[in-house]
Design a protein around this motif. Sequence first.
Motif, mmCIF file in Angstrom:
data_model
loop_
_atom_site.group_PDB
_atom_site.id
_atom_site.type_symbol
_atom_site.label_atom_id
_atom_site.label_comp_id
_atom_site.label_asym_id
_atom_site.label_seq_id
_atom_site.Cartn_x
_atom_site.Cartn_y
_atom_site.Cartn_z
ATOM 1 N N LEU A 172 0.827 -1.213 0.000
ATOM 2 C CA LEU A 172 0.000 0.000 0.000
ATOM 3 C C LEU A 172 0.860 1.261 0.000
ATOM 4 N N GLY A 173 2.054 1.145 0.604
ATOM 5 C CA GLY A 173 2.920 2.314 0.724
ATOM 6 C C GLY A 173 3.824 2.548 -0.476
ATOM 7 N N VAL A 174 3.935 1.534 -1.364
ATOM 8 C CA VAL A 174 4.858 1.692 -2.502
ATOM 9 C C VAL A 174 4.534 2.936 -3.352
ATOM 10 N N PRO A 175 3.258 3.171 -3.693
ATOM 11 C CA PRO A 175 2.977 4.402 -4.467
ATOM 12 C C PRO A 175 3.444 5.661 -3.734
ATOM 13 N N SER A 176 3.323 5.698 -2.411
ATOM 14 C CA SER A 176 3.817 6.864 -1.658
ATOM 15 C C SER A 176 5.329 6.967 -1.780
ATOM 16 N N ALA A 177 5.999 5.801 -1.685
ATOM 17 C CA ALA A 177 7.464 5.805 -1.771
ATOM 18 C C ALA A 177 7.915 6.315 -3.139
ATOM 19 N N LEU A 178 7.131 5.981 -4.164
ATOM 20 C CA LEU A 178 7.539 6.365 -5.521
ATOM 21 C C LEU A 178 7.122 7.788 -5.887
ATOM 22 N N SER A 179 6.351 8.422 -5.005
ATOM 23 C CA SER A 179 5.765 9.712 -5.388
ATOM 24 C C SER A 179 6.757 10.866 -5.326
ATOM 25 N N PHE A 180 8.007 10.569 -5.018
ATOM 26 C CA PHE A 180 9.026 11.628 -5.046
ATOM 27 C C PHE A 180 9.884 11.517 -6.294
ATOM 28 N N GLY A 181 9.655 10.448 -7.074
ATOM 29 C CA GLY A 181 10.449 10.239 -8.288
ATOM 30 C C GLY A 181 9.539 9.944 -9.461
ATOM 31 N N ILE A 182 9.510 8.654 -9.874
ATOM 32 C CA ILE A 182 8.744 8.341 -11.091
ATOM 33 C C ILE A 182 7.243 8.618 -10.940
#
Length: 447
Positions: free
Chosen positions: A350-360
């Motif tokens: 669930l948190g992966v999209p948050s983790a990626l929201s600073f890059g791709i």
Amino acid sequence: MKSEQWSSKLGFILASAGSAIGLGAIWKFPNVVATSGGGAFFLVFALFTLGIGLPLLLAEFLIGRSTGKEAVSAYRHLAPGSRWHWIGYLGMATCSLLLSFYSVVGGWIVLYFLRGVSGTLLEANRDYGAFFGQTTADPWAAVLSQAAFMLLTIVVVAQGVKQGIERASRIMMPGLFLLFLVLIVRSLSLPGMEAGLVYFLKPDFSQLSSEAVLYALGQSFFCLSVGGSCMVTYSSYLSKQEPLGKPAVSVVGLNLMTSLMAGIAIFPALFALGMKPVEGPGLLFVTLPAVFEQLPYGSVFITVFLALFLFATLTSAFSLLEIVVAAFAHGDAARRRKMCWLIGSIIFALGVPSALSFGIGKDIVWMGKTVFDLADFAVSNVLLPLGVLLISVFVGYRFPMSILREEWSKMSPWWRKGLGVYLFLLRFVLPIIVLIVFLNGMNWLPF
Ligand code: PFF
């Protein structure tokens, strides 16, 4: 089946203080103080924490301890045949979403800590802002470090309440205070540090905007971990004999003390080196490395800082996972372990999209917010205030009076006199205040 218990009141206090003390007290708080009138903001924050946070914390403690059940079952037990147990489900959803992006920041801390230990963090003339930007934008770094943080959380929670959470908190919480002391001594021994101390502590009421006051209100819930019902689950493991007043006051006191320590460790060092405090996540990841780079043994001190942050975030993450796991484990140790891995993995995903929201994923934006910002907004401005509102109404109006009186009779004489005031607060004052915080958080207030 008989559920687990904390080994003592101290174990409970350390675990609950561990949940409370986290990014709120040591990261968000110093950031806001910097721009909101220093000591004036602290005074308002302390007042709200005592007047609003403390009664709410006590409300969660009352629900959990009186029933001895995890959050959903606790509400169900106290109000059978009603829908009040949905507060428990709301808490589970809130805590899962919170942990999904909390673990992203936790991951950055893990990564920076490892860099600190390996001596690759500090480098002369490094642009720490750009370095931080690159780190968070790198999809592999972001997701793997988030996974590492979740792994640490899962491994501890899977060991159980006493063997896992309590044991870790008994090491990490005293460790946190000790590390803070080291940093405070370092910070206060720098020439020119007085300006930072004055900046942090001198009350300047002219700078205290209504915006900051409302923010302080919302922060007082977040910083005490109330509204998500995880304190209901934690207090269900406390022995029936212990009075609840002292643990609640201790958690509030430790949390305030930590906020104060964070400011004293950070601002004097900043000012001594002629730097200006910045807003946002920059403080830990950008400003502090730049400060410590200029000091002898700087890489040791920045690593100490990061270890402290790691302890603080992990002990908060334990409580966020525990409320969800406890609801599915039914007091069975083997099932609990399985659930920890399963639920922990789901929250990680669930948190992966948050983790990626600073890059791709930075261009996936809704209402001007990235996925990370949206999750943060939903938790801090909608779900937690809603939980707090429902909990204060539940304990104020629906909690069985006989149980409330029984719990209250265990408290010290000073507390016993205050039951009427307490109920007045829960029934009338808190719901109105929380409503104002909510309307403000949604930008629906006319000022
Ligand atoms: N109190 C934690 C912090 O300040 O980082 C965050 C938190 C944990 C909020 C658990 C709410 C909660 F239920």
